[in-house]
Write a protein that holds these residues in place. Structure first.
Motif, PDB file in Angstrom:
ATOM      1  N   MET A   1       0.704  -1.247  -0.019  1.00  0.00           N
ATOM      2  CA  MET A   1       0.065  -0.014  -0.163  1.00  0.00           C
ATOM      3  C   MET A   1       0.911   1.280  -0.060  1.00  0.00           C
ATOM      4  O   MET A   1       0.561   2.145  -0.515  1.00  0.00           O
ATOM      5  CB  MET A   1      -0.769   0.053   1.156  1.00  0.00           C
ATOM      6  CG  MET A   1      -1.661   1.307   1.366  1.00  0.00           C
ATOM      7  SD  MET A   1      -2.142   1.386   3.057  1.00  0.00           S
ATOM      8  CE  MET A   1      -0.638   2.025   3.853  1.00  0.00           C
ATOM      9  N   LEU A   2       1.807   1.380   0.732  1.00  0.00           N
ATOM     10  CA  LEU A   2       2.765   2.494   0.977  1.00  0.00           C
ATOM     11  C   LEU A   2       3.546   2.566  -0.294  1.00  0.00           C
ATOM     12  O   LEU A   2       3.583   3.940  -0.884  1.00  0.00           O
ATOM     13  CB  LEU A   2       3.697   2.155   2.141  1.00  0.00           C
ATOM     14  CG  LEU A   2       4.781   3.085   2.272  1.00  0.00           C
ATOM     15  CD1 LEU A   2       4.221   4.433   2.860  1.00  0.00           C
ATOM     16  CD2 LEU A   2       5.783   2.991   3.312  1.00  0.00           C
ATOM     17  N   THR A   3       3.841   1.445  -1.081  1.00  0.00           N
ATOM     18  CA  THR A   3       4.420   1.593  -2.343  1.00  0.00           C
ATOM     19  C   THR A   3       3.602   2.386  -3.430  1.00  0.00           C
ATOM     20  O   THR A   3       4.181   3.299  -4.236  1.00  0.00           O
ATOM     21  CB  THR A   3       5.126   0.354  -2.940  1.00  0.00           C
ATOM     22  OG1 THR A   3       5.974  -0.182  -2.014  1.00  0.00           O
ATOM     23  CG2 THR A   3       5.899   0.352  -4.149  1.00  0.00           C
ATOM     24  N   GLU A   4       2.370   1.742  -3.388  1.00  0.00           N
ATOM     25  CA  GLU A   4       1.458   2.475  -4.239  1.00  0.00           C
ATOM     26  C   GLU A   4       1.096   3.965  -4.183  1.00  0.00           C
ATOM     27  O   GLU A   4       1.247   4.489  -4.989  1.00  0.00           O
ATOM     28  CB  GLU A   4       0.227   1.737  -4.140  1.00  0.00           C
ATOM     29  CG  GLU A   4      -0.059   0.122  -4.627  1.00  0.00           C
ATOM     30  CD  GLU A   4      -0.018   0.187  -6.201  1.00  0.00           C
ATOM     31  OE1 GLU A   4      -0.088   1.278  -6.933  1.00  0.00           O
ATOM     32  OE2 GLU A   4      -0.009  -0.926  -6.433  1.00  0.00           O
ATOM     33  N   LEU A   5       0.939   4.334  -2.785  1.00  0.00           N
ATOM     34  CA  LEU A   5       1.133   5.639  -2.319  1.00  0.00           C
ATOM     35  C   LEU A   5       1.915   6.524  -2.789  1.00  0.00           C
ATOM     36  O   LEU A   5       1.907   7.608  -3.448  1.00  0.00           O
ATOM     37  CB  LEU A   5       0.898   5.756  -1.013  1.00  0.00           C
ATOM     38  CG  LEU A   5      -0.396   5.368  -0.453  1.00  0.00           C
ATOM     39  CD1 LEU A   5      -0.634   5.591   1.049  1.00  0.00           C
ATOM     40  CD2 LEU A   5      -1.627   6.068  -0.973  1.00  0.00           C
ATOM     41  N   VAL A   6       3.468   6.240  -2.743  1.00  0.00           N
ATOM     42  CA  VAL A   6       4.435   6.948  -3.155  1.00  0.00           C
ATOM     43  C   VAL A   6       4.544   6.804  -4.809  1.00  0.00           C
ATOM     44  O   VAL A   6       4.873   8.146  -5.091  1.00  0.00           O
ATOM     45  CB  VAL A   6       5.787   6.330  -2.356  1.00  0.00           C
ATOM     46  CG1 VAL A   6       6.990   6.863  -2.859  1.00  0.00           C
ATOM     47  CG2 VAL A   6       5.685   6.332  -0.920  1.00  0.00           C
ATOM     48  N   ALA A   7       4.248   5.905  -5.152  1.00  0.00           N
ATOM     49  CA  ALA A   7       4.459   5.846  -6.810  1.00  0.00           C
ATOM     50  C   ALA A   7       3.383   6.833  -7.600  1.00  0.00           C
ATOM     51  O   ALA A   7       3.876   7.677  -8.274  1.00  0.00           O
ATOM     52  CB  ALA A   7       4.083   4.343  -7.267  1.00  0.00           C
TER      53      ALA A   7
ATOM     54  N   ARG B   1       2.110   9.279  -5.798  1.00  0.00           N
ATOM     55  CA  ARG B   1       2.399  10.594  -5.516  1.00  0.00           C
ATOM     56  C   ARG B   1       3.618  11.284  -6.332  1.00  0.00           C
ATOM     57  O   ARG B   1       3.627  12.442  -6.704  1.00  0.00           O
ATOM     58  CB  ARG B   1       2.955  10.824  -4.125  1.00  0.00           C
ATOM     59  CG  ARG B   1       3.172  12.101  -3.392  1.00  0.00           C
ATOM     60  CD  ARG B   1       1.642  12.752  -2.906  1.00  0.00           C
ATOM     61  NE  ARG B   1       2.159  14.219  -2.315  1.00  0.00           N
ATOM     62  CZ  ARG B   1       1.336  14.937  -1.826  1.00  0.00           C
ATOM     63  NH1 ARG B   1       0.109  14.411  -1.435  1.00  0.00           N
ATOM     64  NH2 ARG B   1       1.593  16.286  -1.571  1.00  0.00           N
ATOM     65  N   GLN B   2       4.488  10.201  -6.645  1.00  0.00           N
ATOM     66  CA  GLN B   2       5.825  10.653  -7.474  1.00  0.00           C
ATOM     67  C   GLN B   2       5.467  10.850  -8.833  1.00  0.00           C
ATOM     68  O   GLN B   2       6.212  11.029  -9.559  1.00  0.00           O
ATOM     69  CB  GLN B   2       7.079   9.920  -7.126  1.00  0.00           C
ATOM     70  CG  GLN B   2       7.377  10.166  -5.494  1.00  0.00           C
ATOM     71  CD  GLN B   2       8.005  11.688  -5.305  1.00  0.00           C
ATOM     72  OE1 GLN B   2       7.056  12.167  -4.506  1.00  0.00           O
ATOM     73  NE2 GLN B   2       9.045  11.920  -6.029  1.00  0.00           N
ATOM     74  N   GLY B   3       4.320  10.088  -9.533  1.00  0.00           N
ATOM     75  CA  GLY B   3       4.041   9.984 -10.984  1.00  0.00           C
ATOM     76  C   GLY B   3       5.009   9.093 -11.384  1.00  0.00           C
ATOM     77  O   GLY B   3       5.729   9.125 -12.594  1.00  0.00           O
ATOM     78  N   ARG B   4       5.384   8.025 -10.695  1.00  0.00           N
ATOM     79  CA  ARG B   4       6.231   6.871 -11.066  1.00  0.00           C
ATOM     80  C   ARG B   4       5.671   5.507 -11.163  1.00  0.00           C
ATOM     81  O   ARG B   4       4.703   5.446 -10.410  1.00  0.00           O
ATOM     82  CB  ARG B   4       7.549   6.878 -10.120  1.00  0.00           C
ATOM     83  CG  ARG B   4       8.636   8.121 -10.429  1.00  0.00           C
ATOM     84  CD  ARG B   4       9.672   7.711  -9.620  1.00  0.00           C
ATOM     85  NE  ARG B   4      10.731   8.963  -9.710  1.00  0.00           N
ATOM     86  CZ  ARG B   4      11.803   8.671  -9.355  1.00  0.00           C
ATOM     87  NH1 ARG B   4      12.561   7.609  -9.028  1.00  0.00           N
ATOM     88  NH2 ARG B   4      12.508   9.731  -9.527  1.00  0.00           N
ATOM     89  N   PRO B   5       6.085   4.603 -11.758  1.00  0.00           N
ATOM     90  CA  PRO B   5       5.552   3.265 -11.951  1.00  0.00           C
ATOM     91  C   PRO B   5       5.709   2.513 -10.646  1.00  0.00           C
ATOM     92  O   PRO B   5       6.745   3.080  -9.951  1.00  0.00           O
ATOM     93  CB  PRO B   5       6.443   2.356 -12.868  1.00  0.00           C
ATOM     94  CG  PRO B   5       6.945   3.356 -13.707  1.00  0.00           C
ATOM     95  CD  PRO B   5       7.172   4.639 -12.937  1.00  0.00           C
TER      96      PRO B   5
ATOM     97  N   ASP C   1       6.724  -0.359  -9.654  1.00  0.00           N
ATOM     98  CA  ASP C   1       7.889  -1.198 -10.000  1.00  0.00           C
ATOM     99  C   ASP C   1       9.314  -0.438 -10.199  1.00  0.00           C
ATOM    100  O   ASP C   1      10.384  -0.916 -10.199  1.00  0.00           O
ATOM    101  CB  ASP C   1       7.846  -2.209 -10.948  1.00  0.00           C
ATOM    102  CG  ASP C   1       7.684  -1.744 -12.378  1.00  0.00           C
ATOM    103  OD1 ASP C   1       7.840  -0.677 -12.450  1.00  0.00           O
ATOM    104  OD2 ASP C   1       7.568  -2.797 -12.997  1.00  0.00           O
ATOM    105  N   ASP C   2       9.246   0.823 -10.054  1.00  0.00           N
ATOM    106  CA  ASP C   2      10.523   1.871 -10.173  1.00  0.00           C
ATOM    107  C   ASP C   2      11.305   1.544  -8.979  1.00  0.00           C
ATOM    108  O   ASP C   2      10.811   1.448  -7.840  1.00  0.00           O
ATOM    109  CB  ASP C   2      10.127   3.123 -10.159  1.00  0.00           C
ATOM    110  CG  ASP C   2      11.254   4.035 -10.489  1.00  0.00           C
ATOM    111  OD1 ASP C   2      11.224   5.026 -11.442  1.00  0.00           O
ATOM    112  OD2 ASP C   2      12.018   4.302  -9.357  1.00  0.00           O
ATOM    113  N   ILE C   3      12.587   1.167  -9.183  1.00  0.00           N
ATOM    114  CA  ILE C   3      13.673   0.592  -8.188  1.00  0.00           C
ATOM    115  C   ILE C   3      13.718   1.867  -7.213  1.00  0.00           C
ATOM    116  O   ILE C   3      13.693   1.505  -6.113  1.00  0.00           O
ATOM    117  CB  ILE C   3      14.845   0.528  -8.749  1.00  0.00           C
ATOM    118  CG1 ILE C   3      15.674  -0.175  -7.762  1.00  0.00           C
ATOM    119  CG2 ILE C   3      15.551   1.760  -9.444  1.00  0.00           C
ATOM    120  CD1 ILE C   3      17.073  -1.072  -8.369  1.00  0.00           C
ATOM    121  N   ALA C   4      13.517   3.294  -7.483  1.00  0.00           N
ATOM    122  CA  ALA C   4      13.612   4.247  -6.614  1.00  0.00           C
ATOM    123  C   ALA C   4      12.453   4.213  -5.524  1.00  0.00           C
ATOM    124  O   ALA C   4      12.696   4.363  -4.509  1.00  0.00           O
ATOM    125  CB  ALA C   4      13.984   5.484  -7.245  1.00  0.00           C
TER     126      ALA C   4
END
Length: 203
Positions: free
Chosen positions: A139-145, A147-151, A153-156
């Motif tokens: 869930m946190l990964t989805e929120l950050v992605a 918010r940042q406009g990134r996929p 599965d982006d490694i960052a």
């Protein structure tokens, strides 16, 4: 046509359900801590909460859920999304957590700590707790992605989310052993430290 009574109104019904759910979990955690997890039955919990065993299972489908289940992930999602635009992901998360903790009573904080203690000390809960942790990280990964406009599965994004999640878990587990810790302040301080040493950089 029958007029809607106060009890028919969805807002009141939902609040009543939330109170029932909270009462069941509070009694369950109290009994688990007093008698032991394995030696406490759902029937005993139902009796203490003044509900039927079927009501317990309606709110908590498994015995493990009585400890590991909570409503904090949806709260974090809402608070995270409500933060002002233009902020980086760590300030957004810090703001969201401050908002959540500000709305928690001392009793709710105490219950949260007792739940963490149980998940750490009862082997039967480790599997369910791990599943919950994995879901929270997702869930946190989805929120950050988002918010940042990134996929997703982006490694960052994945590295950043894992680092943030690790900080949160470490502080929560330490709080379980240090009851006098100011958990909101310590989480905020630790996330600020992470932001200083491991920022989410643009390529």
């Amino acid at each position: 046509m029958r007029q809607l009574s106060e009890d028919d109104r969805p807002g009141l019904r939902e609040r009543k359900k939330a109170r029932t759910r909270a009462s069941i979990q509070e009694h369950a955690v109290r009994l688990f801590r007093a008698q032991g997890y394995d030696d406490t039955t759902v029937e005993q919990i139902a009796e203490a909460a003044e509900v039927s065993p079927s009501t317990v299972f309606r709110y908590f489908p498994t015995k493990e859920d009585l400890v590991t289940s909570d409503e904090y992930d949806p709260m974090l999602i809402a608070a995270f999304r409500a933060q002002p635009s233009g902020l980086g992901p760590v300030p957004v998360l810090r703001g969201a957590l401050r908002e959540i903790f500000a709305g928690m009573s001392a009793a709710e904080l105490a219950l949260q700590r007792e739940r963490i203690l149980l998940t750490l000390s009862v082997p039967a809960l480790w599997g369910a707790n791990l599943a919950n942790l994995i879901e929270t990280l997702r869930m946190l990964t989805e929120l950050v992605a988002t918010r940042q406009g990134r996929p997703r599965d982006d490694i960052a994004v994945r590295t950043f989310s894992g680092a943030v999640f690790g900080v949160m878990v470490e502080v929560m587990f330490r709080w379980a052993q240090e009851p006098d810790m100011d958990i909101p302040a310590e989480l905020d301080r630790s996330l600020a430290q992470l932001e200083t040493g491991l920022p989410l950089r643009e390529d």
